[in-house]
Design a protein around this motif. Structure first.
Motif, PDB file in Angstrom:
ATOM      1  N   SER A   1       0.837  -1.169   0.000  1.00 22.58           N
ATOM      2  CA  SER A   1       0.000   0.000   0.000  1.00 22.58           C
ATOM      3  C   SER A   1       0.887   1.239   0.000  1.00 22.58           C
ATOM      4  O   SER A   1       2.024   1.197   0.463  1.00 22.58           O
ATOM      5  N   ALA A   2       0.369   2.337  -0.471  1.00 21.42           N
ATOM      6  CA  ALA A   2       1.136   3.583  -0.486  1.00 21.42           C
ATOM      7  C   ALA A   2       1.450   4.056   0.935  1.00 21.42           C
ATOM      8  O   ALA A   2       2.433   4.748   1.169  1.00 21.42           O
ATOM      9  N   ARG A   3       0.621   3.658   1.890  1.00 17.27           N
ATOM     10  CA  ARG A   3       0.834   4.063   3.285  1.00 17.27           C
ATOM     11  C   ARG A   3       1.778   3.123   4.023  1.00 17.27           C
ATOM     12  O   ARG A   3       2.045   3.306   5.197  1.00 17.27           O
ATOM     13  N   GLY A   4       2.230   2.062   3.380  1.00 18.97           N
ATOM     14  CA  GLY A   4       3.072   1.070   4.036  1.00 18.97           C
ATOM     15  C   GLY A   4       2.415  -0.285   3.974  1.00 18.97           C
ATOM     16  O   GLY A   4       1.514  -0.507   3.173  1.00 18.97           O
ATOM     17  N   TYR A   5       2.860  -1.190   4.819  1.00 18.77           N
ATOM     18  CA  TYR A   5       2.287  -2.538   4.834  1.00 18.77           C
ATOM     19  C   TYR A   5       0.913  -2.489   5.466  1.00 18.77           C
ATOM     20  O   TYR A   5       0.748  -2.066   6.602  1.00 18.77           O
ATOM     21  N   ASP A   6      -0.097  -2.922   4.733  1.00 19.51           N
ATOM     22  CA  ASP A   6      -1.478  -2.867   5.187  1.00 19.51           C
ATOM     23  C   ASP A   6      -1.993  -4.286   5.354  1.00 19.51           C
ATOM     24  O   ASP A   6      -1.805  -5.126   4.481  1.00 19.51           O
ATOM     25  N   ARG A  70      -6.142  -1.179  -5.943  1.00 16.36           N
ATOM     26  CA  ARG A  70      -6.608   0.016  -6.667  1.00 16.36           C
ATOM     27  C   ARG A  70      -7.302   0.997  -5.737  1.00 16.36           C
ATOM     28  O   ARG A  70      -7.170   2.199  -5.872  1.00 16.36           O
ATOM     29  N   GLN A  71      -8.063   0.463  -4.770  1.00 17.82           N
ATOM     30  CA  GLN A  71      -8.767   1.322  -3.820  1.00 17.82           C
ATOM     31  C   GLN A  71      -8.006   1.444  -2.508  1.00 17.82           C
ATOM     32  O   GLN A  71      -8.429   2.177  -1.618  1.00 17.82           O
ATOM     33  N   ASP A  72      -6.893   0.714  -2.372  1.00 20.03           N
ATOM     34  CA  ASP A  72      -6.051   0.744  -1.188  1.00 20.03           C
ATOM     35  C   ASP A  72      -6.835   0.439   0.087  1.00 20.03           C
ATOM     36  O   ASP A  72      -6.741   1.124   1.086  1.00 20.03           O
ATOM     37  N   ARG A  73      -7.651  -0.625   0.013  1.00 21.43           N
ATOM     38  CA  ARG A  73      -8.421  -1.033   1.184  1.00 21.43           C
ATOM     39  C   ARG A  73      -8.818  -2.494   1.044  1.00 21.43           C
ATOM     40  O   ARG A  73      -8.752  -3.073  -0.026  1.00 21.43           O
TER      41      ARG A  73
END
Length: 106
Positions: A1-6, A70-73
């Motif tokens: 993820s762009a925020r890190g490891y999700d 794609r939706q990062d969730r």
């Protein structure tokens, strides 16, 4: 993820006898879902029992949760459940067909 490891969060509550008393999991869950059962365990109070349908539905949600980059969730993916159900039906149907054919030939 762009925020890190999700990833999904999972916490397992174990009672004093070493038995799993409850599991809390999800992408994000309310702190009370973890704090209330933990307080009950510490106070020696019984935990509310979930019905078999609630237990099964929670397990299915965990198994059928996938990450959508794609939706990062994370999202619940019904297709995993449907594919599994169709595959199991084909397998059981094939086995019944073979058993029935074997009985007819005997």
């Amino acid at each position: 993820s762009a925020r890190g490891y999700d990833h999904l969060v999972q916490a397992t509550l174990v009672d004093g006898d070493g038995r799993i008393s409850q599991q809390v999991y999800g992408e994000v869950f309310d702190t009370q879902l973890l704090v209330e059962p933990l307080k009950a365990l510490l106070m020696g109070q019984p935990l509310p029992q979930l019905s078999w349908l609630e237990r099964v539905s929670r397990r299915l949600r965990l198994i059928c949760t996938t990450y959508d980059p794609r939706q990062d969730r994370y999202r619940f993916d019904y297709s995993i459940f449907i594919e599994t159900a169709v595959g199991a039906s084909v397998l059981v149907g094939g086995m019944l067909f073979l058993i029935r054919g074997r009985r007819r030939s005997s």
